[in-house]
Design a protein around this motif. Structure first.
Motif, mmCIF file in Angstrom:
data_model
loop_
_atom_site.group_PDB
_atom_site.id
_atom_site.type_symbol
_atom_site.label_atom_id
_atom_site.label_comp_id
_atom_site.label_asym_id
_atom_site.label_seq_id
_atom_site.Cartn_x
_atom_site.Cartn_y
_atom_site.Cartn_z
ATOM 1 N N ALA B 28 -26.370 -90.657 35.682
ATOM 2 C CA ALA B 28 -25.485 -89.740 34.959
ATOM 3 C C ALA B 28 -24.637 -88.948 35.952
ATOM 4 O O ALA B 28 -23.444 -88.727 35.725
ATOM 5 N N ILE B 36 -24.873 -91.971 30.442
ATOM 6 C CA ILE B 36 -24.513 -90.678 29.846
ATOM 7 C C ILE B 36 -24.504 -90.765 28.330
ATOM 8 O O ILE B 36 -25.070 -89.910 27.635
ATOM 9 N N MET B 37 -23.911 -91.830 27.801
ATOM 10 C CA MET B 37 -23.852 -91.942 26.336
ATOM 11 C C MET B 37 -25.258 -92.038 25.747
ATOM 12 O O MET B 37 -25.536 -91.475 24.704
ATOM 13 N N LEU B 39 -28.008 -90.738 27.021
ATOM 14 C CA LEU B 39 -28.598 -89.389 27.081
ATOM 15 C C LEU B 39 -28.023 -88.503 25.980
ATOM 16 O O LEU B 39 -28.756 -87.788 25.300
ATOM 17 N N ASN B 40 -26.709 -88.550 25.801
ATOM 18 C CA ASN B 40 -26.068 -87.737 24.757
ATOM 19 C C ASN B 40 -26.651 -88.043 23.381
ATOM 20 O O ASN B 40 -26.915 -87.150 22.599
ATOM 21 N N SER B 45 -26.986 -83.585 25.259
ATOM 22 C CA SER B 45 -25.708 -83.702 25.974
ATOM 23 C C SER B 45 -25.609 -82.634 27.063
ATOM 24 O O SER B 45 -24.616 -82.557 27.771
ATOM 25 N N LYS B 46 -26.637 -81.786 27.146
ATOM 26 C CA LYS B 46 -26.632 -80.748 28.187
ATOM 27 C C LYS B 46 -27.397 -81.235 29.407
ATOM 28 O O LYS B 46 -28.587 -81.569 29.328
ATOM 29 N N LYS B 47 -26.698 -81.226 30.532
ATOM 30 C CA LYS B 47 -27.253 -81.712 31.788
ATOM 31 C C LYS B 47 -28.600 -81.068 32.135
ATOM 32 O O LYS B 47 -28.759 -79.851 32.021
ATOM 33 N N LEU B 48 -29.558 -81.880 32.549
ATOM 34 C CA LEU B 48 -30.868 -81.375 32.971
ATOM 35 C C LEU B 48 -31.177 -81.924 34.356
ATOM 36 O O LEU B 48 -30.621 -82.942 34.758
ATOM 37 N N LEU B 53 -35.516 -83.189 32.364
ATOM 38 C CA LEU B 53 -35.337 -84.402 31.571
ATOM 39 C C LEU B 53 -36.685 -85.071 31.338
ATOM 40 O O LEU B 53 -36.992 -85.532 30.235
#
Ligand SMILES: [Zn+2]
Ligand SMILES: [Zn+2]
Lengths: 101, 298
Positions: B28, B36-37, B39-40, B45-48, B53
């Motif tokens: 990501a 990324i998609m 994970l979203n 959708s908020k970065k960890l 994570l």
């Protein structure tokens, strides 16, 4: 005095989808914008180009987006005192549906 | 065999969920669209960071009854609020949607029997082999003197206004192709239990008990089977899935639950299912897209 060009977006994360993953930047309408990935950046750039074409605007000042990939996105954009509301969908960054509302 | 964690996007194996999380965070961070998609859509959708994570991911993977975990993930994704757009449109389907369904599903079924055949070829379990042979027959070749689901599907398409030649000669839409590419990769490269875990729980889509499992809707409003709003051939096709897929999907969950514990593959089975659910979501959008392309042409 030089006019300051800056495109306002409504998201703090990716300018298209609001995700905060990723680290992709692209300069559009004079602003360095953050995107999660190149696909979102392509979609955003193509969407802005389409709005400018449809409205014959020479710049876009602000964009407000809501929605998502599968439902499509409803937006409003302004250029000076002119405003437009529209709906669009994209596929891998290419605009597949665009309607002025 | 040591248990491993599988990336639900690129299917590489990592030694643990922690290392899988590190892999996702890294990909990501490189702005890889696929990771990324995923994970979203599936986590946040908020970065960890890796620890953040990893703990969110373990929450998603936690279960007390493994069969129920599969059902819950599936129901939440397709029948939760808001339900998947295809499910909402299927409550009162138009002939364009049914025709779009027929075209894209023809391509899905071609891959489906191949995936079943790969399971059959790779497994040593007699009961699983039996299950797959029966499944391939009912889906594609016909069973006990009855036409196959594929034949019923073609008849639904014809009743909705497209010929069987049009269906058989069609090319799948990009979304269908992308989804099939994942299932093909899984079929070719993965252990039979992983192929089974990726494919058969998808049959939950037509399960009669979806509402009992917490779905806001069923696959379709059962009244359309008899109220004349859809062609008879469409009702016949939908009824087949409605009555048969129920036992298929639940027998499969029984196999997954039993064999995954026996073979120490529980986590992999969960992860490959997550990958498949994402592909299935995209594939259902293709059915809508095809229906839209047929508007004014039937
Ligand atoms: Zn984005
Ligand atoms: Zn990966």
């Amino acid at each position: 005095m030089r006019e300051v060009i800056c495109l306002k977006v409504n998201y703090e994360g990716c300018a298209l989808c609001d995700a905060t993953w990723g680290s992709y930047y692209r300069t559009l309408e004079g602003s360095k914008l953050f995107f999660c990935c190149s696909i979102c950046a392509d979609a955003f750039e193509n969407m802005i180009r389409r709005v400018r074409e449809e409205k014959a605007w020479n710049r876009v000042d602000a964009v407000e987006i809501s929605g998502n990939y599968s439902m499509g996105r409803t937006c409003s954009a302004t250029s000076g005192s002119d405003e437009v509301r529209y709906f669009f969908k994209h596929e891998n960054g290419t605009i597949t549906e665009f309607k002025i509302l | 065999m040591n248990p491993v964690s599988l990336c639900p996007v690129c299917l590489i194996s990592e030694p643990s969920l922690k290392e899988l999380s590190a892999h996702l965070v890294e990909r990501a961070g490189q702005s890889d669209p696929g990771h990324i998609m995923w994970l979203n859509r599936n986590v946040t959708s908020k970065k960890l960071d890796t620890d953040g994570l990893s703990s969110k991911f373990s929450e998603i993977m936690r279960y007390s009854d493994l069969k129920r975990w599969f059902v819950d993930i599936f129901v939440r994704r397709f029948f939760g609020e808001p339900a998947h757009r295809f499910i909402r449109l299927m409550q009162k389907p138009t002939k364009e949607l049914l025709a779009g369904y027929a075209i894209e599903h023809h391509h899905f079924l071609k891959q489906w029997v191949k995936s079943c055949a790969y399971i059959l070829a790779k497994t040593d379990s007699e009961e699983v082999a039996q299950y797959e042979m029966e499944n391939m027959s009912t889906e594609y070749f016909g069973w006990n003197g009855l036409p196959s689901h594929h034949e019923y599907l073609l008849q639904m398409g014809e009743a909705a206004g497209i010929s069987r030649e049009q269906i058989l000669n069609s090319k799948p839409l990009g979304k269908t192709e992308d989804s099939i590419a994942l299932w093909r990769k899984i079929a070719r490269e993965s252990h039979w239990l992983l192929i089974l875990s990726a494919m058969h729980p998808l049959e939950l889509i037509a399960n009669k008990r979806i509402r009992k499992y917490g779905g806001t809707y069923g696959y379709f409003d059962p009244s359309i089977l008899s109220d004349g709003s859809i062609p008879e051939a469409a009702a016949r096709f939908l009824y087949q899935g409605y009555s048969a897929d129920q036992s298929h999907s639940e027998d499969a969950l029984e196999f997954i639950s039993r064999y995954s514990q026996e073979l120490d593959m529980v986590e992999e089975c969960q992860e490959i299912f997550l990958a498949s659910v994402d592909a299935f979501d995209l594939y259902l959008l293709a059915r809508i897209e095809r229906g839209d392309l047929l508007k004014g042409k039937l």
